[in-house]
Design a protein around this motif. Structure first.
Motif, short mmCIF file in Angstrom:
data_model
loop_
_atom_site.label_atom_id
_atom_site.label_comp_id
_atom_site.label_asym_id
_atom_site.label_seq_id
_atom_site.Cartn_x
_atom_site.Cartn_y
_atom_site.Cartn_z
N MET A 60 0.82 -1.20 0.00
CA MET A 60 0.00 0.00 0.00
C MET A 60 0.85 1.26 0.00
SD MET A 60 -2.83 -1.26 -0.37
CE MET A 60 -4.30 -0.40 0.06
N SER A 61 2.00 1.21 0.63
CA SER A 61 2.85 2.40 0.68
C SER A 61 3.61 2.61 -0.62
CB SER A 61 3.82 2.31 1.86
OG SER A 61 4.72 1.24 1.66
N GLU A 62 3.77 1.56 -1.43
CA GLU A 62 4.56 1.66 -2.65
C GLU A 62 3.71 1.60 -3.92
OE1 GLU A 62 7.33 -1.53 -2.35
OE2 GLU A 62 8.15 -0.81 -0.46
N LEU A 63 2.41 1.57 -3.81
CA LEU A 63 1.53 1.43 -4.97
C LEU A 63 1.65 2.63 -5.89
CD1 LEU A 63 -0.45 -0.68 -5.98
CD2 LEU A 63 -2.27 0.56 -4.84
N SER A 64 2.03 2.36 -7.16
CA SER A 64 2.26 3.48 -8.07
C SER A 64 1.85 3.18 -9.51
CB SER A 64 3.72 3.91 -8.04
OG SER A 64 4.53 2.86 -8.54
N GLY A 65 0.77 2.45 -9.71
CA GLY A 65 0.30 2.21 -11.07
C GLY A 65 -0.32 0.84 -11.23
N PRO A 66 -0.95 0.62 -12.39
CA PRO A 66 -1.66 -0.64 -12.64
C PRO A 66 -0.78 -1.88 -12.57
CG PRO A 66 -2.20 1.00 -14.31
CD PRO A 66 -1.10 1.57 -13.48
N ALA A 67 0.43 -1.82 -13.10
CA ALA A 67 1.31 -3.00 -13.09
C ALA A 67 1.65 -3.38 -11.66
CB ALA A 67 2.57 -2.74 -13.89
N GLN A 68 1.93 -2.39 -10.85
CA GLN A 68 2.26 -2.67 -9.46
C GLN A 68 1.02 -3.14 -8.69
OE1 GLN A 68 4.39 0.44 -7.51
NE2 GLN A 68 5.52 -1.05 -6.30
N ALA A 69 -0.14 -2.63 -9.05
CA ALA A 69 -1.38 -3.08 -8.41
C ALA A 69 -1.63 -4.55 -8.72
CB ALA A 69 -2.56 -2.24 -8.88
N LEU A 70 -1.35 -4.98 -9.94
CA LEU A 70 -1.51 -6.38 -10.31
C LEU A 70 -0.53 -7.26 -9.54
CD1 LEU A 70 -2.92 -8.47 -12.04
CD2 LEU A 70 -1.27 -7.99 -13.86
N THR A 71 0.69 -6.82 -9.42
CA THR A 71 1.68 -7.56 -8.63
C THR A 71 1.23 -7.68 -7.18
OG1 THR A 71 3.49 -6.85 -10.07
CG2 THR A 71 4.09 -7.59 -7.85
N LEU A 72 0.74 -6.57 -6.62
CA LEU A 72 0.25 -6.59 -5.24
C LEU A 72 -0.92 -7.55 -5.10
CD1 LEU A 72 0.29 -5.44 -2.35
CD2 LEU A 72 -1.23 -3.63 -3.17
N ALA A 73 -1.83 -7.56 -6.06
CA ALA A 73 -2.99 -8.46 -6.01
C ALA A 73 -2.53 -9.92 -6.01
CB ALA A 73 -3.93 -8.19 -7.16
N ARG A 74 -1.55 -10.24 -6.81
CA ARG A 74 -1.02 -11.62 -6.85
C ARG A 74 -0.38 -12.00 -5.52
NH1 ARG A 74 1.27 -10.65 -12.72
NH2 ARG A 74 -0.52 -11.36 -13.94
N GLN A 75 0.41 -11.09 -4.98
CA GLN A 75 1.06 -11.36 -3.70
C GLN A 75 0.02 -11.53 -2.60
OE1 GLN A 75 3.61 -7.94 -3.34
NE2 GLN A 75 5.27 -8.90 -4.48
N MET A 76 -1.00 -10.68 -2.61
CA MET A 76 -2.04 -10.76 -1.58
C MET A 76 -2.83 -12.05 -1.71
SD MET A 76 -3.27 -9.60 1.17
CE MET A 76 -2.87 -7.88 1.45
N SER A 77 -3.10 -12.47 -2.94
CA SER A 77 -3.83 -13.72 -3.16
C SER A 77 -3.07 -14.90 -2.56
CB SER A 77 -4.07 -13.92 -4.66
OG SER A 77 -4.77 -15.11 -4.89
N ALA A 78 -1.78 -14.95 -2.80
CA ALA A 78 -0.96 -16.03 -2.23
C ALA A 78 -0.93 -15.94 -0.70
CB ALA A 78 0.46 -15.96 -2.79
N ALA A 79 -0.83 -14.73 -0.18
CA ALA A 79 -0.80 -14.55 1.28
C ALA A 79 -2.14 -14.94 1.90
CB ALA A 79 -0.44 -13.09 1.61
#
Length: 112
Positions: A60-79
């Motif tokens: 959440m502190s490093e979110l800076s665009g759609p590509a990073q949002a997709l990466t975050l979503a994948r990481q959160m899904s695994a978590a």
């Protein structure tokens, strides 16, 4: 008790667990590892959703665009999958009579 989120989500569950413990019940709080210090008075603590907490805080502190949002979503899904596995393992080990869970804990309501 299963909980996840910020102090405002975790502290009420910790307070309830402490009250139950001081009233003679066996109480256990499962929350991300950084919140271990939120419990005392004989409440058992089990770490769970620590990976979700880490991803949420870092992402959440490093979110800076759609590509990073997709990466975050994948990481959160695994978590989230890891957290559900942790919750299941804790519930199987403790065999609680009653489960109280914050909706953010995801699996807690499944154990009722």
């Amino acid at each position: 008790m299963f909980t996840f989120g910020t102090r405002g989500d975790i502290d009420p569950f910790a307070a309830l667990a402490e009250r139950l413990s001081t009233s003679g019940h066996v109480a256990m709080l499962a929350a991300p590892e950084p919140y271990r210090g939120a419990v005392s008075f004989g409440v058992k603590f089990e770490p769970m959703a620590t990976a979700m907490d880490r991803v949420m805080r870092a992402g959440m502190s490093e979110l800076s665009g759609p590509a990073q949002a997709l990466t975050l979503a994948r990481q959160m899904s695994a978590a989230m999958r890891t957290s559900l596995d942790e919750q299941w393992e804790i519930a199987q080990r403790f065999r609680p009579t009653i489960v109280a869970a914050h909706p953010k804990a995801l699996g807690g309501t499944s154990f009722r």
